[in-house]
Motif scaffolding. Structure first.
Motif, PDB file in Angstrom:
ATOM      1  N   PHE A   1       0.812  -1.219   0.000  1.00  0.00           N
ATOM      2  CA  PHE A   1       0.000   0.000   0.000  1.00  0.00           C
ATOM      3  C   PHE A   1       0.847   1.271   0.000  1.00  0.00           C
ATOM      4  O   PHE A   1       0.338   2.353   0.281  1.00  0.00           O
ATOM      5  CB  PHE A   1      -0.946   0.007   1.207  1.00  0.00           C
ATOM      6  N   THR A   2       2.130   1.138  -0.310  1.00  0.00           N
ATOM      7  CA  THR A   2       2.982   2.322  -0.374  1.00  0.00           C
ATOM      8  C   THR A   2       3.055   2.843  -1.797  1.00  0.00           C
ATOM      9  O   THR A   2       2.827   2.113  -2.766  1.00  0.00           O
ATOM     10  CB  THR A   2       4.411   2.006   0.116  1.00  0.00           C
ATOM     11  N   ARG A   3       3.403   4.106  -1.926  1.00  0.00           N
ATOM     12  CA  ARG A   3       3.471   4.741  -3.239  1.00  0.00           C
ATOM     13  C   ARG A   3       4.585   4.127  -4.088  1.00  0.00           C
ATOM     14  O   ARG A   3       4.497   4.106  -5.320  1.00  0.00           O
ATOM     15  CB  ARG A   3       3.707   6.243  -3.058  1.00  0.00           C
ATOM     16  N   ASP A   4       5.646   3.639  -3.451  1.00  0.00           N
ATOM     17  CA  ASP A   4       6.798   3.134  -4.197  1.00  0.00           C
ATOM     18  C   ASP A   4       6.667   1.668  -4.612  1.00  0.00           C
ATOM     19  O   ASP A   4       7.580   1.115  -5.216  1.00  0.00           O
ATOM     20  CB  ASP A   4       8.075   3.287  -3.351  1.00  0.00           C
ATOM     21  N   PHE A   5       5.547   1.026  -4.261  1.00  0.00           N
ATOM     22  CA  PHE A   5       5.400  -0.387  -4.596  1.00  0.00           C
ATOM     23  C   PHE A   5       5.458  -0.587  -6.114  1.00  0.00           C
ATOM     24  O   PHE A   5       4.758   0.086  -6.875  1.00  0.00           O
ATOM     25  CB  PHE A   5       4.069  -0.915  -4.057  1.00  0.00           C
ATOM     26  N   LYS A   6       6.315  -1.512  -6.549  1.00  0.00           N
ATOM     27  CA  LYS A   6       6.454  -1.772  -7.976  1.00  0.00           C
ATOM     28  C   LYS A   6       5.404  -2.788  -8.402  1.00  0.00           C
ATOM     29  O   LYS A   6       5.408  -3.925  -7.963  1.00  0.00           O
ATOM     30  CB  LYS A   6       7.862  -2.308  -8.281  1.00  0.00           C
ATOM     31  N   ARG A   7       4.502  -2.350  -9.273  1.00  0.00           N
ATOM     32  CA  ARG A   7       3.431  -3.240  -9.701  1.00  0.00           C
ATOM     33  C   ARG A   7       3.587  -3.573 -11.185  1.00  0.00           C
ATOM     34  O   ARG A   7       4.324  -2.911 -11.912  1.00  0.00           O
ATOM     35  CB  ARG A   7       2.069  -2.601  -9.447  1.00  0.00           C
ATOM     36  N   GLY A   8       2.845  -4.566 -11.605  1.00  0.00           N
ATOM     37  CA  GLY A   8       2.885  -4.949 -13.008  1.00  0.00           C
ATOM     38  C   GLY A   8       3.669  -6.225 -13.229  1.00  0.00           C
ATOM     39  O   GLY A   8       4.364  -6.724 -12.344  1.00  0.00           O
TER      40      GLY A   8
END
Length: 635
Positions: free
Chosen positions: A295-302
């Protein structure tokens, strides 16, 4: 430029000490991490060369090389990839520039055993540091593609590191570990042993798309005029391109661990092969546990994007919606350009087609888990249910599919959640709506005054405790023709089928309290817009409710926290006509007792109602004075 001796950033120093002095169940993972870093460097160079053909870099034989020297007790992992500049080495290796570092270190310290710590090593791009688990000293030599000068970095993993320019560095990066003595009791193997290197590469990195070559052993007694050829250790086979019968579950799991930097096996593996006008293959994974930075802004998704088995980019956000950001895996498209950017992907119709197919496939897989493997589904929902529910707000197209795989805590059962379908099947005769209440915890919701009449009548209420529940319940509105209604909003009449005698009693109460209700509305006009009798209270004297179309206080606070302007909406005070306190206030009003004392009683009643739902009185000091005064009189 002379050599510089620099101090590690505080967080980097702490991480190094934890890695060096902690006991790990499997130190072999250091080689997995170094090979993974080398693979990334090769991917980046090939992409750079595609985008800039003038780049002075040799891409004719991109590969990873492992070189061991028994006599010197060194192990070197070398690649001829993108490399690093002098400044990049200092920035990337001397520091850990990540906002989640503190949490990462906290979890690393609190990990109870080696299995737990093993999974944390690669999560913040700090796999390089894992070399210090097996080495007394690490030397890195690198030269960025297109540059003429290289850089040497050296450290013993203590407080400092040395940084100096070098003239003769080849393109790419080499990491040389000066190995500690073997210590089988502490899982420290002889990493100069060729069979051990083969075993680790086969287990962790067999699917890497670049050749991993082992240089013939040095420091041995091997004779001969001609040195043997390097041995390629990995098969380089794309698992997603092979038939299901050709791949073992362990191979899928190893690929997941490589992609996700997770030590655990995935909860579920998802394969998809799309054929027709636009062809692509996908191999996706549902993790078993949510990463702590989800739930952090820096989480790398995809997921990783390939085109015809050529790596294009990591963390391709365009392939899955935000609410499926926990899904990891690989997508390999047949008809995309190799020279594609993230900006182009946002507009590409083929990407949109893939996104739709992949989203539906993930949701259908979760639905299958729900039907066929309840234990796996329960794990999935516990870890990712909060994230998935974001899609109820952001993805109307798949809202029904998301609702079908969602489950919620309910008054029907203390521990097991329920689906909306099961709720509807249990609805009482004559019940038209699906009732719910939001709050910070199950306990606070169950103790809410708003629940009293529902509890007495045995009417089931959904107990929604996630912040996103405040939003999606309003956005969804209904399920299978049944309205979703908050028990804390609007006028709720659970006695719609009352007989004439009951109706008569209600009318008499309304007449008896009419004057008091009007007077209290005037006295509390700054805080409320109406005062009325309640049909939802059976024990508490009063409660505050929102009007049907108004935002709840929690939702107002949420929008304000996001920087949005939200007008203050006055709420409604409901009184329990059967409660002794309310009866006493009404009697005192009708007998024209001291109006100042009555005004204080009205304010106190309102503040108690606000407290009962978890709110805070507007003037806490006044509330305390009034309460102390009432207690003194009672004693």
């Amino acid at each position: 430029m002379p050599a510089e001796t620099l101090e590690f950033q505080v967080e980097a120093r702490q991480l190094l000490q934890l890695m060096i002095h902690s006991v790990y169940s499997n130190k072999d993972v250091f080689l997995r991490e170094l090979v993974s870093n080398a693979s990334d460097a090769l991917d980046k160079l090939r992409l750079e060369k595609l985008r800039d053909d003038s780049l002075d870099a040799d891409v004719s034989d991109l590969h990873i090389e492992i070189d061991v020297d028994k006599d010197a007790r060194t192990l070197t992992v070398r690649d001829n990839g993108i490399g690093m500049s002098y400044d990049e080495v200092g920035q990337l290796i001397g520091t850990i520039a990540n906002s989640g570092t503190a949490q990462f270190l906290k979890e690393l310290r609190e990990a109870k055993d080696g299995a737990n710590t093993e999974g944390l090593i690669g999560q913040f791009g700090v796999g390089f540091y894992s070399g210090f688990m097996v080495a007394d000293e690490v030397t890195l030599v690198t030269r960025r593609a297109g540059e003429t000068k290289g850089t040497r970095w050296t450290s013993r993993g203590e407080d400092t590191y040395t940084l100096e320019p070098v003239d003769d560095a080849p393109q790419g990066t080499s990491v040389t570990l000066h190995l500690k003595p073997a210590d089988p009791e502490n899982q420290l193997h002889d990493y100069t042993s060729p069979w051990k290197i083969r075993e680790i590469v086969k287990r962790y990195s067999d699917f890497i798309t670049w050749p991993i070559r082992m240089v013939p052993e040095r420091g041995s007694d091997t004779d001969g005029d001609k040195a043997p050829e390097p041995e390629t250790l990995n098969s380089m086979k794309a698992l997603w391109a092979r038939s299901r019968d050709e791949v073992l579950d362990d191979e899928y799991h190893d690929l997941y661990k490589h992609i996700a930097h997770d030590w655990r096996d995935p909860l579920e593996t998802i394969r998809l092969q799309a054929e027709g006008t636009f062809e692509f293959q996908a191999l996706l994974f549902l993790p078993e546990h949510a990463p702590y930075d989800l739930f952090t802004r820096d989480f790398k998704r995809g997921v990783q994007l390939y085109v015809k088995r050529v790596f294009i980019m990591d963390d391709c956000e365009a392939l899955l919606p935000q609410y499926l950001r926990f899904v990891k895996g690989v997508v390999d498209a047949a008809d995309l350009s190799l020279n594609v950017s993230r900006e182009i992907l946002q507009q590409d119709r083929h990407i949109e087609m893939m996104r739709r197919r992949l989203t539906k496939k993930v949701l259908s897989t979760v639905k299958d888990l729900m039907a066929k493997n309840p234990d796996k589904y329960a794990t999935f929902w516990r870890e990712f249910g909060t994230v998935l529910k974001e899609g109820l707000v952001t993805d109307p197209e798949n809202r029904d599919a998301i609702l079908a795989v969602s489950s919620f805590a309910s008054t029907h059962h203390d521990s097991e959640p329920t689906t909306l379908k099961s709720y509807v099947e249990r609805m009482k005769d004559g019940q038209e709506d699906i009732y719910y209440l939001t709050g910070e915890s199950r306990q606070s919701i169950e103790n809410s005054p708003h629940m009293e009449a529902f509890r007495d009548r045995g009417i089931e209420v959904l107990l929604l405790t996630d912040p996103v529940d405040e939003v999606w319940a309003d956005a969804v509105g209904e399920y299978e023709g049944k309205k979703l209604r908050s028990v804390a909003k609007g006028q709720i009449d659970l006695d719609a089928e009352e007989d004439d005698e009951g109706e008569g009693e209600k009318e008499k109460q309304t007449e008896d309290f009419a004057a008091l209700l009007g007077w209290m509305k005037e006295q509390l006009a700054e805080d409320i817009k109406d005062v009325r009798l309640s049909s939802r209270l059976t024990v508490s004297p009063a409660c505050v409710v929102s009007d049907t179309g108004d935002l709840t206080p929690a939702l107002e606070n949420m929008y304000r926290a996001m920087g949005q302007e939200v007008p203050d909406a006055k709420r409604i005070l409901e009184l329990n006509p059967g409660h002794a306190l309310v009866k006493s206030i009404n009697q005192a009003y009708q007998e024209r007792e001291d109006r100042t004392a009555l005004t204080d009683s009205a304010q106190l009643l309102y503040d108690l109602a606000v407290l009962a739902e978890g709110g805070r009185p507007k003037d806490p000091a006044r509330f305390v004075r009034l309460m102390a005064d009432r207690l003194e009189r009672a004693l």
